[in-house]
Scaffold this active site. Sequence first.
Site, mmCIF file in Angstrom:
data_model
loop_
_atom_site.group_PDB
_atom_site.id
_atom_site.type_symbol
_atom_site.label_atom_id
_atom_site.label_comp_id
_atom_site.label_asym_id
_atom_site.label_seq_id
_atom_site.Cartn_x
_atom_site.Cartn_y
_atom_site.Cartn_z
ATOM 1 N N LYS A 115 -29.910 59.357 40.653
ATOM 2 C CA LYS A 115 -29.246 58.045 40.782
ATOM 3 C C LYS A 115 -29.039 57.678 42.253
ATOM 4 O O LYS A 115 -29.044 56.503 42.600
ATOM 5 C CB LYS A 115 -27.913 58.035 40.028
ATOM 6 C CG LYS A 115 -28.097 58.217 38.534
ATOM 7 C CD LYS A 115 -27.617 57.060 37.705
ATOM 8 C CE LYS A 115 -28.252 57.153 36.336
ATOM 9 N NZ LYS A 115 -27.656 56.401 35.286
ATOM 10 N N LYS A 197 -38.200 60.254 31.670
ATOM 11 C CA LYS A 197 -37.533 59.966 30.390
ATOM 12 C C LYS A 197 -37.388 58.458 30.171
ATOM 13 O O LYS A 197 -37.283 57.691 31.128
ATOM 14 C CB LYS A 197 -36.178 60.684 30.300
ATOM 15 C CG LYS A 197 -35.058 60.041 31.069
ATOM 16 C CD LYS A 197 -33.688 60.543 30.580
ATOM 17 C CE LYS A 197 -32.606 59.692 31.238
ATOM 18 N NZ LYS A 197 -31.320 59.695 30.636
ATOM 19 N N LYS A 200 -32.564 53.314 29.722
ATOM 20 C CA LYS A 200 -32.210 51.914 29.510
ATOM 21 C C LYS A 200 -32.148 51.136 30.815
ATOM 22 O O LYS A 200 -32.182 49.927 30.816
ATOM 23 C CB LYS A 200 -30.937 51.757 28.686
ATOM 24 C CG LYS A 200 -29.672 52.404 29.189
ATOM 25 C CD LYS A 200 -28.559 52.023 28.211
ATOM 26 C CE LYS A 200 -27.690 53.182 27.805
ATOM 27 N NZ LYS A 200 -26.916 53.776 28.893
HETATM 28 P P1 ATP Z 1 -29.213 55.067 32.263
HETATM 29 O O1 ATP Z 1 -30.632 54.645 32.292
HETATM 30 O O2 ATP Z 1 -28.241 53.954 32.514
HETATM 31 O O3 ATP Z 1 -28.915 56.299 33.049
HETATM 32 P P2 ATP Z 1 -29.686 56.378 29.799
HETATM 33 O O4 ATP Z 1 -30.675 55.612 29.017
HETATM 34 O O5 ATP Z 1 -30.105 57.611 30.462
HETATM 35 O O6 ATP Z 1 -28.925 55.435 30.787
HETATM 36 P P3 ATP Z 1 -27.105 57.306 28.862
HETATM 37 O O7 ATP Z 1 -26.049 56.308 28.569
HETATM 38 O O8 ATP Z 1 -27.000 58.025 30.148
HETATM 39 O O9 ATP Z 1 -28.534 56.654 28.748
HETATM 40 O O10 ATP Z 1 -27.200 58.346 27.686
HETATM 41 C C1 ATP Z 1 -26.701 58.169 26.387
HETATM 42 C C2 ATP Z 1 -27.176 59.294 25.494
HETATM 43 O O11 ATP Z 1 -28.572 59.137 25.220
HETATM 44 C C3 ATP Z 1 -27.031 60.695 26.085
HETATM 45 O O12 ATP Z 1 -26.651 61.595 25.057
HETATM 46 C C4 ATP Z 1 -28.402 61.030 26.551
HETATM 47 O O13 ATP Z 1 -28.642 62.412 26.570
HETATM 48 C C5 ATP Z 1 -29.268 60.335 25.519
HETATM 49 N N1 ATP Z 1 -30.569 59.953 26.065
HETATM 50 C C6 ATP Z 1 -30.787 59.093 27.084
HETATM 51 N N2 ATP Z 1 -32.100 58.933 27.311
HETATM 52 C C7 ATP Z 1 -32.732 59.741 26.414
HETATM 53 C C8 ATP Z 1 -34.099 60.013 26.125
HETATM 54 N N3 ATP Z 1 -35.075 59.442 26.817
HETATM 55 N N4 ATP Z 1 -34.398 60.859 25.136
HETATM 56 C C9 ATP Z 1 -33.409 61.436 24.412
HETATM 57 N N5 ATP Z 1 -32.102 61.222 24.623
HETATM 58 C C10 ATP Z 1 -31.748 60.384 25.596
#
Ligand code: ATP
Length: 335
Positions: A115, A197, A200
């Site tokens: 980040k 990964k 969002k």
């Molecule tokens: P950001 O992009 O804002 O960092 P993010 O998409 O990584 O957000 P988070 O809010 O950080 O999402 O995560 C919410 C949940 O979703 C957590 O339990 C995280 O482990 C899971 N998660 C996020 N991205 C993935 C992915 N690509 N595959 C599986 N699980 C995920």
Amino acid sequence: MLDGKKSLFSGMQATGTLTLGNYLGALKNWVDLEDEYECFYCVVDLHSITVRQNPAELRKRARDLLTLYIAAGLNPEKNCIYYQSHVSAHSELAWILNCFTYMGELNRMTQFKDKSKKHADNINAGLFTYPVLMAADILLFQSDVVPVGSDQKQHLEITRDIAERFNSIYGDVFTIPEPYIGKVGARIMSLQEPSKKMSKSDENPNASIYLMDDPDTIIRKFKRAVTDSDNEIRYSEEKPGIRNLIDIYSSATGKTIPEIEKEFASSGYGDFKLAVGEAVVSLLKPIQDKFAELSKDKAYINSIIKNNADKANYYANKTLRKVQKKVGFPERIRS
Ligand code: ATP
Ligand code: LTN
């Protein structure tokens, strides 16, 4: 452990629209746990402001996320679904735990490194201590398990270290939590760069499937997914794009990897991508319908926000008061 029942905590940031990764990696696994555990599912809006947010958008996204928890199948009578900012004990415990966490530990966190690179103009102290607030979230509810995607494993490890350190000084104050990571769907990758990964906050909308994407968009994004050139549907380290699509298909349909390889043994990538797209459309349709219905019922959602915040405050304050006493803060005088 809370009132003799095992407890569970998880949360998501209201930083964007949820992706298929968030759903398959986390939310989908949450739905089956309500009978076994006392469950707390939080919209972690305090965490969200570690990255600059537009206030009106943050408020809307946080409400949409809370609604989506319910639309995805969490029963708000059985699961405590609430906003982190409505329970001030999160911030208060985070401060105390900050004093039991070392700079060196936080420096090793890969999410902080990622980040910081992404937001080089705003590497704030909150981003650095993000894992301490997360530890506070989990420890406030004496959580036994924390269902998350595999990217959060490191944060769970630091939570355990902080809790063990605190317990070793003050006695058994916190339950030591275990991560709960689903077998399939734990790490869904970007459709455009399968080494990254699905996230969002990805700037390329074609990289992610959003839970609210319409069927045409979903099919189109899968058709454009980056794969390789050998046209063989086989689960292999060397084929990250296809492997990701197999993971998604498996997670969406419940079929095993060997079953999928067999089913598509004589198909090309075009047919396979279409099948994955259709499976995801069917998976998301009921959630989308339910979300639309719930979003109209403002009074119902408001009542959940109110009642569940009361419940979360009750349990969180119980732990916080205990911690405050242990570290030596003066007792409150009741009249
Ligand atoms: P950001 O992009 O804002 O960092 P993010 O998409 O990584 O957000 P988070 O809010 O950080 O999402 O995560 C919410 C949940 O979703 C957590 O339990 C995280 O482990 C899971 N998660 C996020 N991205 C993935 C992915 N690509 N595959 C599986 N699980 C995920
Ligand atoms: N950091 C988590 C979100 C989160 C969380 C939590 C998850 C904040 N607090 C407590 C589980 C338990 C993420 O998914 N990025």
